[in-house]
Structures are given as C-alpha cells and as structure tokens.
Design a protein around this motif. Sequence first.
Motif, PDB file in Angstrom:
ATOM      1  N   PRO A   1      16.328 -14.093   2.365  1.00  0.00           N
ATOM      2  CA  PRO A   1      16.577 -15.520   2.582  1.00  0.00           C
ATOM      3  C   PRO A   1      16.417 -15.961   4.037  1.00  0.00           C
ATOM      4  CG  PRO A   1      18.637 -14.338   2.181  1.00  0.00           C
ATOM      5  CD  PRO A   1      17.523 -13.395   1.878  1.00  0.00           C
ATOM      6  N   VAL A   2      16.285 -15.006   4.970  1.00  0.00           N
ATOM      7  CA  VAL A   2      16.120 -15.399   6.364  1.00  0.00           C
ATOM      8  C   VAL A   2      14.740 -16.010   6.611  1.00  0.00           C
ATOM      9  CG1 VAL A   2      15.149 -13.253   7.286  1.00  0.00           C
ATOM     10  CG2 VAL A   2      16.690 -14.607   8.699  1.00  0.00           C
ATOM     11  N   PHE A   3      13.827 -15.855   5.649  1.00  0.00           N
ATOM     12  CA  PHE A   3      12.491 -16.417   5.793  1.00  0.00           C
ATOM     13  C   PHE A   3      12.499 -17.887   5.336  1.00  0.00           C
ATOM     14  CE2 PHE A   3      11.626 -11.962   6.046  1.00  0.00           C
ATOM     15  CZ  PHE A   3      10.540 -11.854   6.882  1.00  0.00           C
ATOM     16  N   ALA A   4      13.024 -18.735   6.194  1.00  0.00           N
ATOM     17  CA  ALA A   4      13.112 -20.176   5.946  1.00  0.00           C
ATOM     18  C   ALA A   4      13.263 -20.859   7.289  1.00  0.00           C
ATOM     19  CB  ALA A   4      14.296 -20.498   5.032  1.00  0.00           C
ATOM     20  N   ASN A   5      13.062 -22.178   7.306  1.00  0.00           N
ATOM     21  CA  ASN A   5      13.251 -22.926   8.553  1.00  0.00           C
ATOM     22  C   ASN A   5      14.728 -23.120   8.878  1.00  0.00           C
ATOM     23  OD1 ASN A   5      10.411 -24.558   7.463  1.00  0.00           O
ATOM     24  ND2 ASN A   5      10.458 -23.639   9.486  1.00  0.00           N
ATOM     25  N   ILE A   6      15.535 -23.373   7.850  1.00  0.00           N
ATOM     26  CA  ILE A   6      16.975 -23.534   8.020  1.00  0.00           C
ATOM     27  C   ILE A   6      17.664 -22.476   7.155  1.00  0.00           C
ATOM     28  CG2 ILE A   6      18.973 -25.049   7.796  1.00  0.00           C
ATOM     29  CD1 ILE A   6      17.107 -26.130   9.814  1.00  0.00           C
ATOM     30  N   VAL A   7      18.472 -21.637   7.793  1.00  0.00           N
ATOM     31  CA  VAL A   7      19.235 -20.613   7.075  1.00  0.00           C
ATOM     32  C   VAL A   7      20.712 -20.955   7.200  1.00  0.00           C
ATOM     33  CG1 VAL A   7      19.813 -18.175   6.884  1.00  0.00           C
ATOM     34  CG2 VAL A   7      17.488 -18.861   7.521  1.00  0.00           C
ATOM     35  N   VAL A   8      21.357 -21.198   6.074  1.00  0.00           N
ATOM     36  CA  VAL A   8      22.777 -21.538   6.051  1.00  0.00           C
ATOM     37  C   VAL A   8      23.562 -20.283   5.684  1.00  0.00           C
ATOM     38  CG1 VAL A   8      24.551 -22.997   5.029  1.00  0.00           C
ATOM     39  CG2 VAL A   8      22.247 -23.909   5.375  1.00  0.00           C
ATOM     40  N   GLY A   9      24.336 -19.780   6.620  1.00  0.00           N
ATOM     41  CA  GLY A   9      25.164 -18.600   6.383  1.00  0.00           C
ATOM     42  C   GLY A   9      26.604 -19.024   6.162  1.00  0.00           C
ATOM     43  N   ASP A  10      27.054 -18.958   4.932  1.00  0.00           N
ATOM     44  CA  ASP A  10      28.397 -19.438   4.596  1.00  0.00           C
ATOM     45  C   ASP A  10      29.426 -18.323   4.780  1.00  0.00           C
ATOM     46  OD1 ASP A  10      30.211 -21.357   3.835  1.00  0.00           O
ATOM     47  OD2 ASP A  10      29.910 -21.072   1.691  1.00  0.00           O
ATOM     48  N   GLU A  11      30.466 -18.610   5.575  1.00  0.00           N
ATOM     49  CA  GLU A  11      31.548 -17.657   5.848  1.00  0.00           C
ATOM     50  C   GLU A  11      30.993 -16.338   6.371  1.00  0.00           C
ATOM     51  OE1 GLU A  11      33.860 -17.653   2.166  1.00  0.00           O
ATOM     52  OE2 GLU A  11      35.190 -19.123   3.096  1.00  0.00           O
ATOM     53  N   ILE A  12      30.283 -16.424   7.468  1.00  0.00           N
ATOM     54  CA  ILE A  12      29.585 -15.263   8.027  1.00  0.00           C
ATOM     55  C   ILE A  12      30.543 -14.137   8.392  1.00  0.00           C
ATOM     56  CG2 ILE A  12      29.631 -16.247  10.366  1.00  0.00           C
ATOM     57  CD1 ILE A  12      26.939 -14.902  10.871  1.00  0.00           C
ATOM     58  N   ASN A  13      31.770 -14.469   8.770  1.00  0.00           N
ATOM     59  CA  ASN A  13      32.690 -13.403   9.195  1.00  0.00           C
ATOM     60  C   ASN A  13      33.452 -12.760   8.036  1.00  0.00           C
ATOM     61  OD1 ASN A  13      34.226 -15.735   8.810  1.00  0.00           O
ATOM     62  ND2 ASN A  13      35.680 -15.249  10.435  1.00  0.00           N
ATOM     63  N   ARG A  14      32.997 -12.987   6.807  1.00  0.00           N
ATOM     64  CA  ARG A  14      33.537 -12.234   5.673  1.00  0.00           C
ATOM     65  C   ARG A  14      32.667 -11.018   5.359  1.00  0.00           C
ATOM     66  NH1 ARG A  14      37.966 -14.176   3.694  1.00  0.00           N
ATOM     67  NH2 ARG A  14      38.457 -16.394   3.858  1.00  0.00           N
ATOM     68  N   ALA A  15      31.521 -10.900   6.032  1.00  0.00           N
ATOM     69  CA  ALA A  15      30.676  -9.709   5.884  1.00  0.00           C
ATOM     70  C   ALA A  15      31.015  -8.723   6.995  1.00  0.00           C
ATOM     71  CB  ALA A  15      29.199 -10.095   5.949  1.00  0.00           C
ATOM     72  N   SER A  16      30.643  -7.476   6.794  1.00  0.00           N
ATOM     73  CA  SER A  16      30.935  -6.438   7.781  1.00  0.00           C
ATOM     74  C   SER A  16      30.078  -6.653   9.027  1.00  0.00           C
ATOM     75  CB  SER A  16      30.641  -5.060   7.191  1.00  0.00           C
ATOM     76  OG  SER A  16      29.243  -4.931   6.956  1.00  0.00           O
ATOM     77  N   PRO A  17      30.504  -6.129  10.171  1.00  0.00           N
ATOM     78  CA  PRO A  17      29.688  -6.249  11.387  1.00  0.00           C
ATOM     79  C   PRO A  17      28.277  -5.683  11.213  1.00  0.00           C
ATOM     80  CG  PRO A  17      31.902  -5.531  11.948  1.00  0.00           C
ATOM     81  CD  PRO A  17      31.819  -5.533  10.440  1.00  0.00           C
ATOM     82  N   LYS A  18      28.126  -4.641  10.396  1.00  0.00           N
ATOM     83  CA  LYS A  18      26.797  -4.078  10.158  1.00  0.00           C
ATOM     84  C   LYS A  18      25.874  -5.114   9.523  1.00  0.00           C
ATOM     85  CE  LYS A  18      24.432  -0.450   7.519  1.00  0.00           C
ATOM     86  NZ  LYS A  18      24.599   0.698   6.598  1.00  0.00           N
ATOM     87  N   THR A  19      26.383  -5.855   8.556  1.00  0.00           N
ATOM     88  CA  THR A  19      25.574  -6.876   7.904  1.00  0.00           C
ATOM     89  C   THR A  19      25.334  -8.063   8.828  1.00  0.00           C
ATOM     90  OG1 THR A  19      26.431  -6.215   5.741  1.00  0.00           O
ATOM     91  CG2 THR A  19      25.429  -8.398   5.902  1.00  0.00           C
ATOM     92  N   GLN A  20      26.361  -8.446   9.586  1.00  0.00           N
ATOM     93  CA  GLN A  20      26.184  -9.542  10.542  1.00  0.00           C
ATOM     94  C   GLN A  20      25.074  -9.226  11.536  1.00  0.00           C
ATOM     95  OE1 GLN A  20      29.919 -10.319  12.464  1.00  0.00           O
ATOM     96  NE2 GLN A  20      31.050 -10.475  10.541  1.00  0.00           N
ATOM     97  N   SER A  21      24.960  -7.961  11.910  1.00  0.00           N
ATOM     98  CA  SER A  21      23.962  -7.560  12.902  1.00  0.00           C
ATOM     99  C   SER A  21      22.531  -7.702  12.403  1.00  0.00           C
ATOM    100  CB  SER A  21      24.207  -6.103  13.331  1.00  0.00           C
ATOM    101  OG  SER A  21      25.471  -5.969  13.939  1.00  0.00           O
ATOM    102  N   ALA A  22      22.359  -7.888  11.096  1.00  0.00           N
ATOM    103  CA  ALA A  22      21.016  -8.087  10.554  1.00  0.00           C
ATOM    104  C   ALA A  22      20.389  -9.365  11.085  1.00  0.00           C
ATOM    105  CB  ALA A  22      21.070  -8.123   9.027  1.00  0.00           C
ATOM    106  N   LEU A  23      21.211 -10.274  11.592  1.00  0.00           N
ATOM    107  CA  LEU A  23      20.693 -11.544  12.109  1.00  0.00           C
ATOM    108  C   LEU A  23      20.326 -11.492  13.586  1.00  0.00           C
ATOM    109  CD1 LEU A  23      23.140 -14.076  10.411  1.00  0.00           C
ATOM    110  CD2 LEU A  23      20.706 -13.828   9.943  1.00  0.00           C
ATOM    111  N   LEU A  24      20.662 -10.407  14.274  1.00  0.00           N
ATOM    112  CA  LEU A  24      20.462 -10.368  15.722  1.00  0.00           C
ATOM    113  C   LEU A  24      18.997 -10.566  16.106  1.00  0.00           C
ATOM    114  CD1 LEU A  24      22.869  -7.459  16.778  1.00  0.00           C
ATOM    115  CD2 LEU A  24      23.250  -9.919  16.930  1.00  0.00           C
ATOM    116  N   GLU A  25      18.112  -9.776  15.517  1.00  0.00           N
ATOM    117  CA  GLU A  25      16.686  -9.886  15.843  1.00  0.00           C
ATOM    118  C   GLU A  25      16.135 -11.229  15.403  1.00  0.00           C
ATOM    119  OE1 GLU A  25      12.475  -7.441  15.159  1.00  0.00           O
ATOM    120  OE2 GLU A  25      14.196  -7.065  13.859  1.00  0.00           O
ATOM    121  N   CYS A  26      16.561 -11.689  14.232  1.00  0.00           N
ATOM    122  CA  CYS A  26      16.058 -12.969  13.703  1.00  0.00           C
ATOM    123  C   CYS A  26      16.373 -14.117  14.656  1.00  0.00           C
ATOM    124  CB  CYS A  26      16.677 -13.267  12.341  1.00  0.00           C
ATOM    125  SG  CYS A  26      16.633 -11.927  11.164  1.00  0.00           S
ATOM    126  N   MET A  27      17.618 -14.167  15.119  1.00  0.00           N
ATOM    127  CA  MET A  27      18.071 -15.301  15.912  1.00  0.00           C
ATOM    128  C   MET A  27      17.488 -15.296  17.316  1.00  0.00           C
ATOM    129  SD  MET A  27      22.062 -15.315  14.669  1.00  0.00           S
ATOM    130  CE  MET A  27      22.545 -16.716  15.682  1.00  0.00           C
TER     131      MET A  27
END
Length: 326
Positions: free
Chosen positions: A110-136
């Motif tokens: 789902p990161v392949f979009a112009n607008i990515v809405v991440g709902d309640e991002i801090n309910r995922a583990s830090p490992k999963t949150q880190s998947a957005l580092l390169e993207c952002m």
Amino acid sequence: MAVTPDVTDASARLEDLIDTAHRIRNSIESVIEGKSDVVRLTLTVLLAEGHLLIEDVPGVGKTMLAKALARSLDCPVKRVQFTPDLLPSDITGVSAYNQQTREFEFKPGPVFANIVVGDEINRASPKTQSALLECMEEHQVTVDGVTYVLESPFMVIATQNPIEMEGTYPLPEAQRDRFTAKIAMGYPEPAAELEMLDVHGASQPLDKMEPVATTADVAALIQAVRAVYVSQPVKRYAVDMVAATRHSPDLRLGASPRATLHLVRAARAHAALSGRDYVIPDDLQELAVPVLAHRLLPSLEAQGQRRHPEQLVGELVRRVPVPDAN
C-alpha cells in the motif's frame, strides 16, 4: 515601471497556488469543523513535500482529517491499519513466486500511492514502523535487493494515540524525525461539536466529497513553493533556532539538520499560502513548535518539572535573536 515577464509569471503561479489551496481547504473544512489552523498546517506539510503525524486521543477526528485530504485529491490513496501483528512486507510489498512463469514477481504494498494514510501507527511494533523509513526519506522501496521508486508527490499521513494509552509502542527517534510536523486535533468548540451532530448525524459527509485537485495540480503547487525566496538572514535564523535545541540543558536530544531543512521547506509553503513569494521570520516562529517539538527528548529534570517539548521550543524561540528586516 514595467513588470518583467518573470515577475508576472511568478505572481500568476502564486495566485493559482492560493486558489487551488483554497479549494482543497474548503473541501476539507466541509468535513472537519472548527479546525482551520490544523487544516492549514496540513496543507503546508503537503506543499512542503513532507509527512504529517497527527497525535491525539481517540475520537477527535484524526483519521477523518487524513481521509478528507485524500478524498479532496484525485490521486492514488492507500490506507494501512497498523496493528501489532502487521509485518513490514504488508506495507512495502513482497516478492511472490509465480508458478506459471517460474519467476518471482513483486507485489506492491500500500505504500505505492501518492497519499498513504497510516492509522494508529504506534500500535505496530518498531520493526514494522521502520518499514516506512526508506519510503519517507528517499521516496523508494528496496525489496530483495531491488529498488522501486515511488511516484511523486508522495505523502504519509499517520495518526497515533498518546503513548500512555494501552497497546501503543513509542515511535523510534529516526521515525519521528522523518515527519515534517506533528499536530494535535484537540477537542472541538461547543458550536463546532453541535454543527458536527447536524452534519455527521444523518449521513457520512466523506461519501459526498469529490476531488477538487489533481496530482498535476499538487505537483505544480510544490514547484511554486520551491521558488519562494529565502534570504540569507532568514536561513541563518532557522539554523540558529535549530542549533538552540542542541545546546539547551533542558534537552537530551536536539533537532537534526533534517529538521532545519524541514523547517525552511515548511516556511516556504507557509509564506506561499499567505500570498507571499518570500519567507519572513514570522513564518519560522509560527512553525517552530509543530516542526521541531516532536523530534526532541527533554532531560530528566525537565520531565520531572513536567515541561513538555512544545513549551521548551517556545522558550528557545523567544531567546533566539530575530534578524533585521534588511
């Protein structure tokens, strides 16, 4: 005195920017009542090519704001519900084996979009949150050694609940630093809440929203914002403002050079939305708290005194000398 073509073109671009931004703003405010400052900052981050973190208690319209912006733009939008069992590949995508071709095929996430809405991002583990580092940061995704470029414009709008609430994980410092700004919705005024009962009580206003701008419109707005002039004294003011956070005894972690870049970019967008093609110190002062505060870590003494980063940034800004108008 004759007006040069460059000045005329710049003025026309600025007028187009204000007109398009006004349409987007009105569209969002048809759903989000009584939060004009929050909507303006959201547009500022969009035009600054940044990412937005919305933090507040449940039920105040965090996800509604993100959805309203997405519905106002005619561009690909994807939504990710962050949960404790979410995997990094659920965000970025995965290589799957195709039995017919006998080759691995990449299935975009789902990161392949112009607008990515991440709902309640801090309910995922830090490992999963880190998947957005390169993207952002780099607007690309690397899976199995292959790099895929994301389309532009690209914006992540993430919501999170306060960290003291159950089932939440703190965002890593590197993750927070990639968000251009953090805002809080806050509770609505009684009049706005009363209007909300009338508007939202009988129907879902999001269903009635129509796009008021295209991807090309947003790209043109971003180009116009890039052309906003920032003088050397104002740049130095931004550097001094960020440097003050690094030398404050009340902070264990100051703002990074990325924060300086985000602050100046946001100031350009803020100036353009104000009808100016140049940045003034007031732009930096108004954006200092939302752009800098979420990146900082207060000292143990400051925490004991219950001095929050927002308060500390405000104190530092008041102490940094403002450059002369000349």
